[in-house]
Write a protein that holds these residues in place. Structure first.
Motif, PDB file in Angstrom:
ATOM      1  N   VAL A  96       0.939  -1.357  -0.139  1.00  0.00           N
ATOM      2  CA  VAL A  96      -0.001   0.039   0.227  1.00  0.00           C
ATOM      3  C   VAL A  96       0.861   1.222   0.136  1.00  0.00           C
ATOM      4  O   VAL A  96       1.488   1.465   0.866  1.00  0.00           O
ATOM      5  CB  VAL A  96      -0.854   0.050   1.217  1.00  0.00           C
ATOM      6  N   VAL A  97       0.637   2.071  -1.047  1.00  0.00           N
ATOM      7  CA  VAL A  97       1.382   3.395  -1.192  1.00  0.00           C
ATOM      8  C   VAL A  97       0.917   4.388  -0.583  1.00  0.00           C
ATOM      9  O   VAL A  97      -0.205   4.636  -0.749  1.00  0.00           O
ATOM     10  CB  VAL A  97       2.088   3.828  -2.629  1.00  0.00           C
ATOM     11  N   PRO A  98       1.618   5.065   0.503  1.00  0.00           N
ATOM     12  CA  PRO A  98       1.011   6.075   0.904  1.00  0.00           C
ATOM     13  C   PRO A  98       0.737   7.186   0.286  1.00  0.00           C
ATOM     14  O   PRO A  98       1.617   7.641  -0.601  1.00  0.00           O
ATOM     15  CB  PRO A  98       2.241   6.503   2.203  1.00  0.00           C
ATOM     16  N   GLU A  99      -0.317   7.879   0.147  1.00  0.00           N
ATOM     17  CA  GLU A  99      -0.925   8.864  -0.754  1.00  0.00           C
ATOM     18  C   GLU A  99      -1.426  10.130   0.071  1.00  0.00           C
ATOM     19  O   GLU A  99      -2.245   9.771   0.891  1.00  0.00           O
ATOM     20  CB  GLU A  99      -1.619   8.520  -1.728  1.00  0.00           C
ATOM     21  N   ASN A 100      -0.754  11.208  -0.076  1.00  0.00           N
ATOM     22  CA  ASN A 100      -1.694  12.249   0.459  1.00  0.00           C
ATOM     23  C   ASN A 100      -2.995  12.828  -0.114  1.00  0.00           C
ATOM     24  O   ASN A 100      -3.218  13.583  -0.929  1.00  0.00           O
ATOM     25  CB  ASN A 100      -0.419  13.635   0.194  1.00  0.00           C
ATOM     26  N   ILE A 101      -3.995  11.983   0.473  1.00  0.00           N
ATOM     27  CA  ILE A 101      -5.385  12.249  -0.375  1.00  0.00           C
ATOM     28  C   ILE A 101      -6.175  12.895   1.003  1.00  0.00           C
ATOM     29  O   ILE A 101      -6.287  12.477   2.060  1.00  0.00           O
ATOM     30  CB  ILE A 101      -5.887  10.846  -0.379  1.00  0.00           C
ATOM     31  N   VAL A 123     -12.733   2.282  -0.679  1.00  0.00           N
ATOM     32  CA  VAL A 123     -12.150   2.174   0.731  1.00  0.00           C
ATOM     33  C   VAL A 123     -10.811   1.483   0.803  1.00  0.00           C
ATOM     34  O   VAL A 123     -10.048   2.016   1.506  1.00  0.00           O
ATOM     35  CB  VAL A 123     -13.260   1.589   1.400  1.00  0.00           C
ATOM     36  N   HIS A 124     -10.694   0.253   0.090  1.00  0.00           N
ATOM     37  CA  HIS A 124      -9.602  -0.743   0.302  1.00  0.00           C
ATOM     38  C   HIS A 124      -8.900  -1.013  -1.211  1.00  0.00           C
ATOM     39  O   HIS A 124      -9.604  -1.207  -2.165  1.00  0.00           O
ATOM     40  CB  HIS A 124     -10.068  -1.857   0.902  1.00  0.00           C
ATOM     41  N   PRO A 125      -7.807  -1.029  -1.182  1.00  0.00           N
ATOM     42  CA  PRO A 125      -7.223  -1.346  -2.598  1.00  0.00           C
ATOM     43  C   PRO A 125      -7.331  -2.714  -2.926  1.00  0.00           C
ATOM     44  O   PRO A 125      -7.665  -3.669  -2.108  1.00  0.00           O
ATOM     45  CB  PRO A 125      -5.739  -1.169  -2.240  1.00  0.00           C
ATOM     46  N   ALA A 126      -7.764  -3.082  -4.306  1.00  0.00           N
ATOM     47  CA  ALA A 126      -8.129  -4.311  -4.750  1.00  0.00           C
ATOM     48  C   ALA A 126      -8.120  -4.250  -6.174  1.00  0.00           C
ATOM     49  O   ALA A 126      -7.564  -3.231  -6.739  1.00  0.00           O
ATOM     50  CB  ALA A 126      -9.609  -4.722  -4.297  1.00  0.00           C
ATOM     51  N   TYR A 127      -8.464  -5.124  -7.108  1.00  0.00           N
ATOM     52  CA  TYR A 127      -8.245  -5.417  -8.260  1.00  0.00           C
ATOM     53  C   TYR A 127      -8.803  -3.979  -9.118  1.00  0.00           C
ATOM     54  O   TYR A 127     -10.010  -3.786  -8.806  1.00  0.00           O
ATOM     55  CB  TYR A 127      -9.007  -6.484  -8.807  1.00  0.00           C
ATOM     56  N   ASN A 128      -7.756  -3.613 -10.053  1.00  0.00           N
ATOM     57  CA  ASN A 128      -8.309  -2.330 -10.767  1.00  0.00           C
ATOM     58  C   ASN A 128      -8.088  -1.119  -9.825  1.00  0.00           C
ATOM     59  O   ASN A 128      -8.420  -0.086 -10.343  1.00  0.00           O
ATOM     60  CB  ASN A 128      -9.733  -2.324 -11.371  1.00  0.00           C
ATOM     61  N   ASN A 129      -8.135  -1.030  -8.519  1.00  0.00           N
ATOM     62  CA  ASN A 129      -7.989   0.030  -7.647  1.00  0.00           C
ATOM     63  C   ASN A 129      -7.131  -0.186  -6.678  1.00  0.00           C
ATOM     64  O   ASN A 129      -7.214  -0.127  -5.606  1.00  0.00           O
ATOM     65  CB  ASN A 129      -9.338   0.155  -7.085  1.00  0.00           C
ATOM     66  N   TRP A 130      -5.651  -0.006  -7.228  1.00  0.00           N
ATOM     67  CA  TRP A 130      -4.627   0.052  -6.326  1.00  0.00           C
ATOM     68  C   TRP A 130      -4.025   1.131  -5.780  1.00  0.00           C
ATOM     69  O   TRP A 130      -3.148   1.300  -4.675  1.00  0.00           O
ATOM     70  CB  TRP A 130      -3.204  -0.870  -6.893  1.00  0.00           C
ATOM     71  N   SER A 131      -4.644   2.337  -6.101  1.00  0.00           N
ATOM     72  CA  SER A 131      -4.184   3.597  -5.641  1.00  0.00           C
ATOM     73  C   SER A 131      -5.663   4.517  -5.545  1.00  0.00           C
ATOM     74  O   SER A 131      -6.566   4.189  -6.056  1.00  0.00           O
ATOM     75  CB  SER A 131      -3.001   4.240  -6.403  1.00  0.00           C
ATOM     76  N   GLY A 132      -5.226   5.412  -4.836  1.00  0.00           N
ATOM     77  CA  GLY A 132      -6.289   6.511  -4.603  1.00  0.00           C
ATOM     78  C   GLY A 132      -7.434   6.286  -3.707  1.00  0.00           C
ATOM     79  O   GLY A 132      -8.548   6.920  -3.676  1.00  0.00           O
ATOM     80  N   THR A 133      -7.200   5.044  -2.994  1.00  0.00           N
ATOM     81  CA  THR A 133      -8.210   4.472  -2.015  1.00  0.00           C
ATOM     82  C   THR A 133      -8.275   5.282  -0.681  1.00  0.00           C
ATOM     83  O   THR A 133      -7.202   5.995  -0.309  1.00  0.00           O
ATOM     84  CB  THR A 133      -8.161   3.439  -1.851  1.00  0.00           C
ATOM     85  N   LEU A 134      -9.170   5.046   0.138  1.00  0.00           N
ATOM     86  CA  LEU A 134      -9.051   5.606   1.433  1.00  0.00           C
ATOM     87  C   LEU A 134      -7.784   5.116   2.353  1.00  0.00           C
ATOM     88  O   LEU A 134      -7.377   5.794   3.151  1.00  0.00           O
ATOM     89  CB  LEU A 134     -10.567   5.425   2.308  1.00  0.00           C
ATOM     90  N   VAL A 135      -7.682   3.866   2.185  1.00  0.00           N
ATOM     91  CA  VAL A 135      -6.537   3.133   2.680  1.00  0.00           C
ATOM     92  C   VAL A 135      -5.168   3.940   2.636  1.00  0.00           C
ATOM     93  O   VAL A 135      -4.409   4.116   3.293  1.00  0.00           O
ATOM     94  CB  VAL A 135      -6.608   1.731   2.692  1.00  0.00           C
ATOM     95  N   ASN A 136      -4.851   4.084   1.267  1.00  0.00           N
ATOM     96  CA  ASN A 136      -3.760   4.925   0.771  1.00  0.00           C
ATOM     97  C   ASN A 136      -3.709   6.019   1.570  1.00  0.00           C
ATOM     98  O   ASN A 136      -2.802   6.538   2.217  1.00  0.00           O
ATOM     99  CB  ASN A 136      -3.729   5.185  -0.613  1.00  0.00           C
ATOM    100  N   GLY A 137      -4.706   6.818   1.845  1.00  0.00           N
ATOM    101  CA  GLY A 137      -4.838   8.135   2.398  1.00  0.00           C
ATOM    102  C   GLY A 137      -4.355   8.053   3.795  1.00  0.00           C
ATOM    103  O   GLY A 137      -3.697   8.796   4.558  1.00  0.00           O
ATOM    104  N   LEU A 138      -5.096   6.770   4.536  1.00  0.00           N
ATOM    105  CA  LEU A 138      -4.960   6.587   5.817  1.00  0.00           C
ATOM    106  C   LEU A 138      -3.505   6.220   6.288  1.00  0.00           C
ATOM    107  O   LEU A 138      -2.989   6.607   7.285  1.00  0.00           O
ATOM    108  CB  LEU A 138      -6.144   5.416   6.424  1.00  0.00           C
ATOM    109  N   VAL A 139      -2.893   5.346   5.297  1.00  0.00           N
ATOM    110  CA  VAL A 139      -1.666   4.899   5.671  1.00  0.00           C
ATOM    111  C   VAL A 139      -0.653   6.202   5.614  1.00  0.00           C
ATOM    112  O   VAL A 139       0.375   6.428   6.423  1.00  0.00           O
ATOM    113  CB  VAL A 139      -0.868   3.884   4.507  1.00  0.00           C
ATOM    114  N   TYR A 140      -0.795   7.283   4.481  1.00  0.00           N
ATOM    115  CA  TYR A 140      -0.064   8.416   4.759  1.00  0.00           C
ATOM    116  C   TYR A 140      -0.209   9.177   5.840  1.00  0.00           C
ATOM    117  O   TYR A 140       0.631   9.792   6.579  1.00  0.00           O
ATOM    118  CB  TYR A 140      -0.471   9.304   3.377  1.00  0.00           C
TER     119      TYR A 140
END
Length: 356
Positions: A96-101, A123-140
């Motif tokens: 999961v790549v941290p993203e400033n979302i 909400v959660h990274p999965a098939y076809n949605n590995w970035s831009g998710t809520l989890v990416n923002g939370l990890v950041y």
């Protein structure tokens, strides 16, 4: 932080695999209370993005094993069986790549956060949605998010809502908070209220929908209701009509359980799909006239609310550390309000016609 591989592409090219080395993609331990069920049907429910043909090919290729041994599609899974899917290609690297979302944080303390998720955010990274998710923002935003049990890595997530559903989510910031909140979800003591616009007006102003929910055998992306309870998981939705607009209505739903697409599937089963819910047939005119002006009105309202009309409005639960009941409520988003106002105006016009 790593996530398990998405199931969609894990049984893709078994025949062309040319590696002798196998990699474990999934390991599932069957629950103690699991009833006897064919392994192919069991995995169809557990691996939602896998088609029946791909799964049967995987079983024929001995890539699906039960307790370490190849199995047949007709094998009936038993409580505590261990089922694995092993393939020649290794699971993809899914850090999961941290993203400033930007996150709409409505409350935060040392144990938890309340997020008001906008429609369109996965909400959660999965098939076809590995970035831009809520989890990416939370990890950041938070460096040390807890994970849930059984190897299912879901940073901070105790529950989820669909991509095109807006509204409140509680995020656990500690392992204790995650366990404490998860127990309340499991015990069905969380108070969850959703607002929805549905086609038509239910015959009963208040009611309870009871029916097991599982993936449709015709379309794996759609959840179906099985009233006899021989398939899927138990689901209970309490609803109340708040406003009637003759051809549509505003309803409030309280969830007793939290199954995938529960409100969307239950309301379709009741005969009142959510307005503009393409997955469940609500993106067509289901009630009302077939005049050009009415069709234009509905299409304009679809344009204002280009998603299913569903919003997670409130959450109430016992706080992990204070042991006090806390309640959070969110405002309806602008697209939902815009569609609601148009239906109110149209409803008034219809009532005036009837009275005159």
């Amino acid at each position: 932080m790593q996530l398990p591989d998405a199931p969609e592409d894990e049984i893709e090219d078994l025949a062309s695999a040319d590696s002798d080395e196998l990699y474990e993609h999934h390991r599932i331990q069957v629950d103690k209370g699991q009833a006897l069920l064919r392994v192919d049907k069991f995995l169809m429910d557990r691996l939602p993005n896998v088609t029946r043909n791909k799964l049967q090919d995987a079983i024929k290729a001995e890539s699906v094993r039960v307790n370490g041994k190849p199995t047949k599609a007709s094998y009936k899974v038993k409580p505590l069986d261990v089922i694995t899917v092993t393939l020649a290609n290794p699971p993809r690297d899914t850090d999961v790549v941290p993203e400033n979302i930007p996150l709409n944080i409505v409350y935060e303390d040392e144990e938890l956060m309340m997020i008001n998720k906008p429609a369109g955010m996965v909400v959660h990274p999965a098939y076809n949605n590995w970035s831009g998710t809520l989890v990416n923002g939370l990890v950041y935003y938070l460096q040390n998010l807890p994970t849930s049990r059984n190897g299912d890595i879901r940073p901070g997530l105790v529950h989820r809502i669909d991509k095109d559903t807006s509204g409140l989510l509680v995020i656990a910031k500690s392992e204790f908070a995650m366990t404490y909140l998860a127990k309340q979800f499991f015990d069905h003591t969380i108070e969850r209220t959703y607002y929805a616009i549905v086609w038509g007006v239910p015959a009963q102003a208040k009611g309870t929908i009871v029916g097991h929910i599982g993936r449709s055998v015709k379309d794996r992306k759609v959840m179906a209701v099985y009233p006899e309870g021989d398939f899927g998981k138990p689901a209970v939705t309490h609803y109340q009509v708040l406003e009637s607009f003759t051809y549509c209505s505003l309803i409030k739903c309280n969830l007793e359980t939290g199954r995938t697409h529960q409100i969307r599937a239950h309301m379709k089963y009741l005969g009142h799909p959510l307005f503009n819910d393409a997955t469940y047939g609500g993106d067509k005119i289901l009630k009302g006239q077939q005049t050009g002006s009415y069709k234009a009105f509905v299409q304009n309202t679809f344009d204002l609310l280009p998603r299913q009309a569903l919003h997670a409005k409130s959450l109430g639960f016992i706080h992990p550390t204070t042991q006090q009941f806390v309640f959070f409520e969110s405002e309806l988003p602008s697209d939902f309000v815009a569609a609601l106002e148009r239906w109110r105006q149209y409803g008034e016009v219809l009532q005036n016609r009837i009275q005159s």
